[in-house]
Structure formats: structure tokens, C-alpha cells
Write a protein that holds these residues in place. Structure first.
Motif, PDB file in Angstrom:
ATOM      1  N   LEU A  18      -7.234 -11.650   7.114  1.00  0.00           N
ATOM      2  CA  LEU A  18      -7.185 -12.681   8.160  1.00  0.00           C
ATOM      3  C   LEU A  18      -5.982 -13.606   7.988  1.00  0.00           C
ATOM      4  CD1 LEU A  18     -10.979 -13.636   8.281  1.00  0.00           C
ATOM      5  CD2 LEU A  18      -9.699 -12.455  10.080  1.00  0.00           C
ATOM      6  N   LEU A  19      -5.484 -13.712   6.765  1.00  0.00           N
ATOM      7  CA  LEU A  19      -4.370 -14.617   6.468  1.00  0.00           C
ATOM      8  C   LEU A  19      -3.006 -13.941   6.563  1.00  0.00           C
ATOM      9  CD1 LEU A  19      -5.836 -16.537   3.384  1.00  0.00           C
ATOM     10  CD2 LEU A  19      -5.683 -17.325   5.758  1.00  0.00           C
ATOM     11  N   HIS A  20      -2.981 -12.672   6.877  1.00  0.00           N
ATOM     12  CA  HIS A  20      -1.698 -11.963   6.927  1.00  0.00           C
ATOM     13  C   HIS A  20      -0.752 -12.629   7.927  1.00  0.00           C
ATOM     14  CE1 HIS A  20       1.114  -8.689   8.189  1.00  0.00           C
ATOM     15  NE2 HIS A  20       1.185  -8.571   6.875  1.00  0.00           N
ATOM     16  N   GLY A  21       0.466 -12.859   7.501  1.00  0.00           N
ATOM     17  CA  GLY A  21       1.470 -13.448   8.383  1.00  0.00           C
ATOM     18  C   GLY A  21       1.544 -14.960   8.338  1.00  0.00           C
ATOM     19  N   HIS A  24       1.686 -21.101   5.147  1.00  0.00           N
ATOM     20  CA  HIS A  24       1.090 -22.110   4.262  1.00  0.00           C
ATOM     21  C   HIS A  24      -0.401 -22.161   4.533  1.00  0.00           C
ATOM     22  CE1 HIS A  24       1.185 -26.548   2.630  1.00  0.00           C
ATOM     23  NE2 HIS A  24       0.443 -25.740   1.899  1.00  0.00           N
ATOM     24  N   VAL A  25      -1.179 -21.863   3.500  1.00  0.00           N
ATOM     25  CA  VAL A  25      -2.633 -21.863   3.597  1.00  0.00           C
ATOM     26  C   VAL A  25      -3.171 -22.976   2.718  1.00  0.00           C
ATOM     27  CG1 VAL A  25      -4.747 -20.556   3.167  1.00  0.00           C
ATOM     28  CG2 VAL A  25      -2.705 -19.383   4.025  1.00  0.00           C
ATOM     29  N   LYS A  52       7.299 -15.490   1.648  1.00  0.00           N
ATOM     30  CA  LYS A  52       6.384 -16.067   0.670  1.00  0.00           C
ATOM     31  C   LYS A  52       5.310 -16.906   1.340  1.00  0.00           C
ATOM     32  CE  LYS A  52       6.343 -18.794  -3.603  1.00  0.00           C
ATOM     33  NZ  LYS A  52       7.178 -19.517  -4.599  1.00  0.00           N
ATOM     34  N   LEU A  53       4.091 -16.758   0.859  1.00  0.00           N
ATOM     35  CA  LEU A  53       2.969 -17.549   1.356  1.00  0.00           C
ATOM     36  C   LEU A  53       2.762 -18.727   0.403  1.00  0.00           C
ATOM     37  CD1 LEU A  53      -0.471 -16.176   2.560  1.00  0.00           C
ATOM     38  CD2 LEU A  53      -0.318 -18.206   1.153  1.00  0.00           C
ATOM     39  N   ARG A  54       2.806 -19.922   0.938  1.00  0.00           N
ATOM     40  CA  ARG A  54       2.521 -21.116   0.145  1.00  0.00           C
ATOM     41  C   ARG A  54       1.023 -21.379   0.158  1.00  0.00           C
ATOM     42  NH1 ARG A  54       7.011 -25.883   0.861  1.00  0.00           N
ATOM     43  NH2 ARG A  54       8.816 -24.680   0.137  1.00  0.00           N
ATOM     44  N   LEU A  55       0.501 -21.742  -0.997  1.00  0.00           N
ATOM     45  CA  LEU A  55      -0.931 -21.940  -1.140  1.00  0.00           C
ATOM     46  C   LEU A  55      -1.201 -23.299  -1.765  1.00  0.00           C
ATOM     47  CD1 LEU A  55      -3.854 -20.962  -1.108  1.00  0.00           C
ATOM     48  CD2 LEU A  55      -3.394 -19.714  -3.238  1.00  0.00           C
ATOM     49  N   SER A  56      -2.033 -24.089  -1.090  1.00  0.00           N
ATOM     50  CA  SER A  56      -2.425 -25.402  -1.604  1.00  0.00           C
ATOM     51  C   SER A  56      -3.936 -25.453  -1.719  1.00  0.00           C
ATOM     52  CB  SER A  56      -1.925 -26.515  -0.682  1.00  0.00           C
ATOM     53  OG  SER A  56      -0.503 -26.578  -0.687  1.00  0.00           O
ATOM     54  N   ILE A  57      -4.424 -25.441  -2.964  1.00  0.00           N
ATOM     55  CA  ILE A  57      -5.852 -25.527  -3.238  1.00  0.00           C
ATOM     56  C   ILE A  57      -6.137 -26.935  -3.739  1.00  0.00           C
ATOM     57  CG2 ILE A  57      -7.758 -24.628  -4.627  1.00  0.00           C
ATOM     58  CD1 ILE A  57      -6.259 -21.982  -4.810  1.00  0.00           C
ATOM     59  N   LEU A  58      -6.919 -27.689  -2.999  1.00  0.00           N
ATOM     60  CA  LEU A  58      -7.222 -29.060  -3.401  1.00  0.00           C
ATOM     61  C   LEU A  58      -7.884 -29.072  -4.770  1.00  0.00           C
ATOM     62  CD1 LEU A  58      -8.513 -30.764  -0.128  1.00  0.00           C
ATOM     63  CD2 LEU A  58      -6.224 -30.776  -1.106  1.00  0.00           C
TER      64      LEU A  58
END
Length: 258
Positions: A18-21, A24-25, A52-58
Motif C-alpha cells: 500500500l505504501l509503494h511509491g 515520506h511515511v 528513497k522512502l523517508r520514515l518517521s516513527i514517533l
């Protein structure tokens, strides 16, 4: 031969697809499965030499582009700098409304939950909001939520670029059709039937006569989940990472004895 994918791994790979493409998630607190799915999406993008996919996990130190916690999450969402986010809910209904407040007539409800915490703001601003709730039962998937923390759709003339993109549960994956509005069952997870999902869902949804089954991860992707993703997940969710490893081990031992 590797052990077949577990139920959690089916959810993780479904989220990654679902996150393909996305670029920033963001992942909120207490969300180990969405976090793992986002980590897998990042790993798959790197393997395919995609942007590159940026990922921010609180709450994470290692996997986080935010330096000011949730305040920066809302700022980035308003600026259009977050492509995908996850919302859950004590109740979710057939038009994508989410209830994070409680059961019964507010404010004299029978059950009280933590609260909406800006969910409506994020629902309006982030284009790819994935509704995720592992439990799929009539008490969660209701005909109409008791309290609308975040509305799935808005009346004409109200600006919003965000809304429900998909609904992922422990039984299946639903897409959202804004025109109706409503959900369409896209795939059933292994071991579940259409009749079971209908009985567990309080709202009507469209579906094919014979829904497809959710595709399991291929061997390379499964290796990523059980290796790199589980290792990365340990920083924020050590207990869940240990559970992933333990479940795979148990399945492997069961196969060896049958």
C-alpha cells in the motif's frame, strides 16, 4: 524451504504494498505492524533502486526525521510533506468514519478511549491514510460510529486532499471508493472466507463473487521481514520483534513434527 508467512507477516507485506511509491511515511505511537510494513516498504524501494522512502516513527531515535515529535508531524502534514499515515479506531464504519473517543452517547459514554488527538486534521491533509485494525469484529466494524473523531468523507465544497485510502484488518484488505462512498473488499487473507468477513462486519461493503486471496510475500521479501525489518523494529518495539521471531520458530518446529 522457508516457513510459510505468518498472519502478522501477511499484514506487514500488505502495508508495504500500500505504501509503494510514497516518499515520506509517518507512523504514530503503539503501531508495531504499520512500522514494520513501512520499514519493509523502505527496504524494498532500496532493493529496487527506487527513490528513497523517508520514515518517521514517533518515539523512535533511529527511524525518525522529526526532531520535535508530534508538533512537527502536524506541521509537515499541513505543508504536504507526508504522503501516508495510519489511523486506527475503537470503531470504524462503512464511510470511513473513525471513533477514538468511546462507546455510547458522548459525553456520558459507557466506555472511554484516549481521544481523537488531531486525527481529523491528519485525515484531511495526508493523501494516503491507511485505516488499520487487526481485530475485525462487529464491535469494531460498525454500521455507524458512536462518535466521529475523524470523518471519512466531507460534503461538497469542503476542501480536503486526504481521506481513507484502504482498510486493512486481520481478515482482509479493503479499498475505499469515494464516489459511493464505501469500502470494497479487495482480498481475503489466507484462512478466512467471505462469509466470515460478512458476519464480522457491521457495515455493508461491495465485493467480487469470489474475492482474491492476499498474496503472501515472496521468499526474498519474507527474508527481509525476518531479517532486516525485524532487526530494525527492535529499537522501537522489542517485544513485538521478539514475538515475530518466536512465531516463526514455532511454525518451523510444528512443520518439522508433522
Amino acid at each position: 524451504m522457508s516457513t510459510p508467512a505468518t498472519a502478522h507477516e501477511i499484514l506487514i507485506v500488505s502495508i508495504a504494498r500500500l505504501l509503494h511509491g510514497t516518499r515520506h511515511v509517518a507512523v504514530g505511537a503503539a503501531s508495531p505492524i504499520p512500522a514494520a510494513g513501512a520499514m519493509l516498504a523502505r527496504a524494498l524501494a532500496e532493493a529496487a533502486d527506487e527513490p528513497k522512502l523517508r520514515l518517521s516513527i514517533l518515539g523512535s531515535v533511529t527511524h525518525n526525521f522529526f526532531t520535535n515529535g508530534s508538533a512537527e508531524l502536524f506541521d509537515c502534514a499541513a505543508q504536504g510533506r507526508i504522503d501516508a499515515f495510519f489511523l486506527g479506531g475503537g470503531q470504524i464504519d462503512g464511510t470511513g468514519n473513525v471513533n477514538l473517543v468511546g462507546v455510547g452517547d458522548y459525553p456520558q459514554g459507557k466506555v472511554r478511549w484516549p481521544g481523537s488527538f488531531g486525527s481529523a486534521f491528519l485525515y484531511f491533509h495526508i493523501p494516503r491514510v491507511i485505516l488499520f485494525r487487526e481485530e475485525h469484529s462487529p464491535r469494531v466494524m460498525v454500521e455507524k460510529v458512536d462518535f466521529i473523531s475523524a470523518p471519512g468523507v466531507s460534503e461538497k465544497g469542503i476542501w480536503r486532499k486526504g481521506g481513507p485510502y484502504a482498510l486493512l484488518t486481520g481478515k482482509g484488505l479493503f479499498g475505499f471508493e469515494c464516489e459511493r462512498p464505501g469500502f470494497h473488499l479487495q482480498t481475503l487473507h489466507p484462512g478466512h472466507t467471505l462469509e466470515e468477513v460478512i458476519a464480522a462486519t457491521g457495515f455493508d461493503f461491495s465485493h467480487d463473487a469470489t474475492p482474491a486471496q492476499t498474496a503472501p510475500p515472496d521468499p526474498t521479501t519474507l527474508a527481509l521481514i525476518r531479517g532486516r525489518v525485524t532487526d530494525e523494529l527492535h529499537e522501537s518495539y522489542p517485544d513485538f520483534a521478539a514475538t515475530l521471531r518466536q512465531t516463526v520458530t514455532q511454525h518451523s518446529l510444528k512443520e518439522q513434527t508433522t
